[in-house]
Design a protein around this motif. Structure first.
Motif, PDB file in Angstrom:
ATOM      1  N   PHE A 114       0.812  -1.224   0.000  1.00  0.00           N
ATOM      2  CA  PHE A 114       0.000   0.000   0.000  1.00  0.00           C
ATOM      3  C   PHE A 114       0.843   1.271   0.000  1.00  0.00           C
ATOM      4  O   PHE A 114       1.935   1.311   0.556  1.00  0.00           O
ATOM      5  N   ASP A 115       0.248   2.304  -0.604  1.00  0.00           N
ATOM      6  CA  ASP A 115       0.871   3.623  -0.615  1.00  0.00           C
ATOM      7  C   ASP A 115       0.427   4.449   0.586  1.00  0.00           C
ATOM      8  O   ASP A 115       1.141   5.352   1.006  1.00  0.00           O
ATOM      9  N   TRP A 116      -0.764   4.163   1.104  1.00  0.00           N
ATOM     10  CA  TRP A 116      -1.263   4.846   2.293  1.00  0.00           C
ATOM     11  C   TRP A 116      -2.282   3.981   3.016  1.00  0.00           C
ATOM     12  O   TRP A 116      -2.860   3.063   2.432  1.00  0.00           O
ATOM     13  N   VAL A 117      -2.454   4.289   4.297  1.00  0.00           N
ATOM     14  CA  VAL A 117      -3.437   3.593   5.140  1.00  0.00           C
ATOM     15  C   VAL A 117      -4.296   4.643   5.829  1.00  0.00           C
ATOM     16  O   VAL A 117      -3.785   5.616   6.373  1.00  0.00           O
ATOM     17  N   PHE A 118      -5.589   4.420   5.793  1.00  0.00           N
ATOM     18  CA  PHE A 118      -6.563   5.234   6.499  1.00  0.00           C
ATOM     19  C   PHE A 118      -7.131   4.345   7.604  1.00  0.00           C
ATOM     20  O   PHE A 118      -7.455   3.185   7.357  1.00  0.00           O
ATOM     21  N   SER A 119      -7.246   4.865   8.810  1.00  0.00           N
ATOM     22  CA  SER A 119      -7.834   4.091   9.892  1.00  0.00           C
ATOM     23  C   SER A 119      -8.443   5.044  10.905  1.00  0.00           C
ATOM     24  O   SER A 119      -7.761   5.901  11.446  1.00  0.00           O
ATOM     25  N   SER A 120      -9.725   4.890  11.127  1.00  0.00           N
ATOM     26  CA  SER A 120     -10.433   5.761  12.057  1.00  0.00           C
ATOM     27  C   SER A 120     -10.941   4.949  13.248  1.00  0.00           C
ATOM     28  O   SER A 120     -11.915   4.209  13.137  1.00  0.00           O
ATOM     29  N   LEU A 121     -10.255   5.080  14.356  1.00  0.00           N
ATOM     30  CA  LEU A 121     -10.668   4.477  15.629  1.00  0.00           C
ATOM     31  C   LEU A 121     -10.781   2.952  15.577  1.00  0.00           C
ATOM     32  O   LEU A 121     -11.714   2.373  16.117  1.00  0.00           O
ATOM     33  N   ALA A 122      -9.802   2.333  14.953  1.00  0.00           N
ATOM     34  CA  ALA A 122      -9.764   0.865  14.928  1.00  0.00           C
ATOM     35  C   ALA A 122      -8.618   0.305  15.763  1.00  0.00           C
ATOM     36  O   ALA A 122      -8.727  -0.793  16.302  1.00  0.00           O
ATOM     37  N   LEU A 123      -7.540   1.043  15.873  1.00  0.00           N
ATOM     38  CA  LEU A 123      -6.349   0.502  16.526  1.00  0.00           C
ATOM     39  C   LEU A 123      -6.508   0.288  18.025  1.00  0.00           C
ATOM     40  O   LEU A 123      -5.767  -0.498  18.612  1.00  0.00           O
ATOM     41  N   GLN A 124      -7.470   0.942  18.647  1.00  0.00           N
ATOM     42  CA  GLN A 124      -7.655   0.731  20.088  1.00  0.00           C
ATOM     43  C   GLN A 124      -8.168  -0.686  20.388  1.00  0.00           C
ATOM     44  O   GLN A 124      -8.131  -1.116  21.531  1.00  0.00           O
ATOM     45  N   TRP A 125      -8.597  -1.408  19.364  1.00  0.00           N
ATOM     46  CA  TRP A 125      -9.075  -2.772  19.566  1.00  0.00           C
ATOM     47  C   TRP A 125      -7.963  -3.799  19.459  1.00  0.00           C
ATOM     48  O   TRP A 125      -8.199  -5.000  19.567  1.00  0.00           O
ATOM     49  N   CYS A 126      -6.746  -3.346  19.243  1.00  0.00           N
ATOM     50  CA  CYS A 126      -5.603  -4.255  19.146  1.00  0.00           C
ATOM     51  C   CYS A 126      -5.089  -4.629  20.529  1.00  0.00           C
ATOM     52  O   CYS A 126      -5.001  -3.791  21.417  1.00  0.00           O
ATOM     53  N   GLU A 127      -4.738  -5.874  20.667  1.00  0.00           N
ATOM     54  CA  GLU A 127      -4.152  -6.344  21.917  1.00  0.00           C
ATOM     55  C   GLU A 127      -2.700  -5.888  22.039  1.00  0.00           C
ATOM     56  O   GLU A 127      -2.238  -5.553  23.120  1.00  0.00           O
ATOM     57  N   ARG A 128      -2.001  -5.881  20.925  1.00  0.00           N
ATOM     58  CA  ARG A 128      -0.585  -5.475  20.890  1.00  0.00           C
ATOM     59  C   ARG A 128      -0.422  -4.362  19.860  1.00  0.00           C
ATOM     60  O   ARG A 128      -0.103  -4.625  18.699  1.00  0.00           O
ATOM     61  N   PRO A 129      -0.646  -3.122  20.253  1.00  0.00           N
ATOM     62  CA  PRO A 129      -0.555  -2.013  19.299  1.00  0.00           C
ATOM     63  C   PRO A 129       0.791  -1.951  18.575  1.00  0.00           C
ATOM     64  O   PRO A 129       0.834  -1.635  17.378  1.00  0.00           O
ATOM     65  N   ALA A 130       1.886  -2.244  19.260  1.00  0.00           N
ATOM     66  CA  ALA A 130       3.198  -2.205  18.606  1.00  0.00           C
ATOM     67  C   ALA A 130       3.257  -3.195  17.441  1.00  0.00           C
ATOM     68  O   ALA A 130       3.860  -2.913  16.399  1.00  0.00           O
ATOM     69  N   GLN A 131       2.629  -4.347  17.602  1.00  0.00           N
ATOM     70  CA  GLN A 131       2.571  -5.339  16.527  1.00  0.00           C
ATOM     71  C   GLN A 131       1.758  -4.798  15.353  1.00  0.00           C
ATOM     72  O   GLN A 131       2.142  -4.971  14.195  1.00  0.00           O
ATOM     73  N   ALA A 132       0.643  -4.147  15.639  1.00  0.00           N
ATOM     74  CA  ALA A 132      -0.180  -3.570  14.567  1.00  0.00           C
ATOM     75  C   ALA A 132       0.609  -2.507  13.803  1.00  0.00           C
ATOM     76  O   ALA A 132       0.586  -2.481  12.568  1.00  0.00           O
ATOM     77  N   PHE A 133       1.332  -1.646  14.519  1.00  0.00           N
ATOM     78  CA  PHE A 133       2.125  -0.619  13.844  1.00  0.00           C
ATOM     79  C   PHE A 133       3.271  -1.231  13.047  1.00  0.00           C
ATOM     80  O   PHE A 133       3.612  -0.746  11.959  1.00  0.00           O
ATOM     81  N   ALA A 134       3.852  -2.301  13.545  1.00  0.00           N
ATOM     82  CA  ALA A 134       4.904  -2.998  12.783  1.00  0.00           C
ATOM     83  C   ALA A 134       4.328  -3.573  11.488  1.00  0.00           C
ATOM     84  O   ALA A 134       4.964  -3.515  10.431  1.00  0.00           O
ATOM     85  N   GLU A 135       3.134  -4.110  11.572  1.00  0.00           N
ATOM     86  CA  GLU A 135       2.470  -4.649  10.379  1.00  0.00           C
ATOM     87  C   GLU A 135       2.157  -3.536   9.375  1.00  0.00           C
ATOM     88  O   GLU A 135       2.341  -3.701   8.182  1.00  0.00           O
ATOM     89  N   LEU A 136       1.692  -2.404   9.888  1.00  0.00           N
ATOM     90  CA  LEU A 136       1.418  -1.266   8.996  1.00  0.00           C
ATOM     91  C   LEU A 136       2.691  -0.806   8.305  1.00  0.00           C
ATOM     92  O   LEU A 136       2.700  -0.539   7.093  1.00  0.00           O
ATOM     93  N   HIS A 137       3.762  -0.725   9.054  1.00  0.00           N
ATOM     94  CA  HIS A 137       5.043  -0.332   8.479  1.00  0.00           C
ATOM     95  C   HIS A 137       5.459  -1.320   7.396  1.00  0.00           C
ATOM     96  O   HIS A 137       5.948  -0.927   6.320  1.00  0.00           O
ATOM     97  N   ARG A 138       5.242  -2.586   7.642  1.00  0.00           N
ATOM     98  CA  ARG A 138       5.611  -3.636   6.690  1.00  0.00           C
ATOM     99  C   ARG A 138       4.847  -3.505   5.375  1.00  0.00           C
ATOM    100  O   ARG A 138       5.426  -3.652   4.291  1.00  0.00           O
ATOM    101  N   VAL A 139       3.545  -3.253   5.435  1.00  0.00           N
ATOM    102  CA  VAL A 139       2.729  -3.240   4.215  1.00  0.00           C
ATOM    103  C   VAL A 139       2.762  -1.903   3.484  1.00  0.00           C
ATOM    104  O   VAL A 139       2.295  -1.804   2.354  1.00  0.00           O
ATOM    105  N   LEU A 140       3.313  -0.860   4.125  1.00  0.00           N
ATOM    106  CA  LEU A 140       3.434   0.437   3.451  1.00  0.00           C
ATOM    107  C   LEU A 140       4.710   0.503   2.620  1.00  0.00           C
ATOM    108  O   LEU A 140       5.698  -0.092   2.901  1.00  0.00           O
TER     109      LEU A 140
END
Length: 140
Positions: A114-140
């Motif tokens: 992906f070239d960009w990610v849009f996310s509105s109030l979804a990340l608070q449902w993650c158990e491991r936010p650092a893992q979610a951000f690592a995944e976002l970094h990976r797919v960008l």
């Protein structure tokens, strides 16, 4: 080593709850819509406006409320949500987005998709936010 744990999340139960609320969710999601509108404005200010192209991801797309507004900002749009019921509602919008069921902490995409990610109030449902951000970094 400190175990990084934001909160315990039963994702199957979370998906069921959001899925059960999907048909009427938008009528009670004023705050989510307000935040999303502010994000769209920031995207425009950053140059991600209509007709730009590229590939975009709406992470935690829910009912797909923002998919029509996002569709014109890229040549290929994907909506990802944990709840199949929310994705069923999103499909009714006819935005042309590819809709997938998945988890922000284990994104089902190749690196640099992906070239960009849009996310509105979804990340608070993650158990491991650092893992979610690592995944976002990976797919960008």
């Amino acid at each position: 080593m400190l175990h990084e744990r934001f909160q315990a999340v039963d994702k199957a139960q979370l998906a069921r709850r959001f899925g059960a609320a999907a048909r009427h969710y938008d009528t009670h999601a004023g705050f989510q819509q307000e935040v999303g509108q502010a994000l769209l404005e920031r995207m425009s200010a950053a140059g991600l406006h209509e007709g730009v192209g590229g590939c975009g991801l709406d992470l935690g797309c829910g009912t797909g409320f923002f998919l029509p507004a996002l569709a014109g900002r890229c040549s290929e749009l994907t909506g990802l949500d944990l709840a199949p019921g929310m994705l069923a509602q999103a499909a009714l919008r006819g935005s042309g987005a590819r809709l997938l069921c998945g988890d922000a902490e284990q994104l089902p995409f190749a690196d640099e998709t992906f070239d960009w990610v849009f996310s509105s109030l979804a990340l608070q449902w993650c158990e491991r936010p650092a893992q979610a951000f690592a995944e976002l970094h990976r797919v960008l």
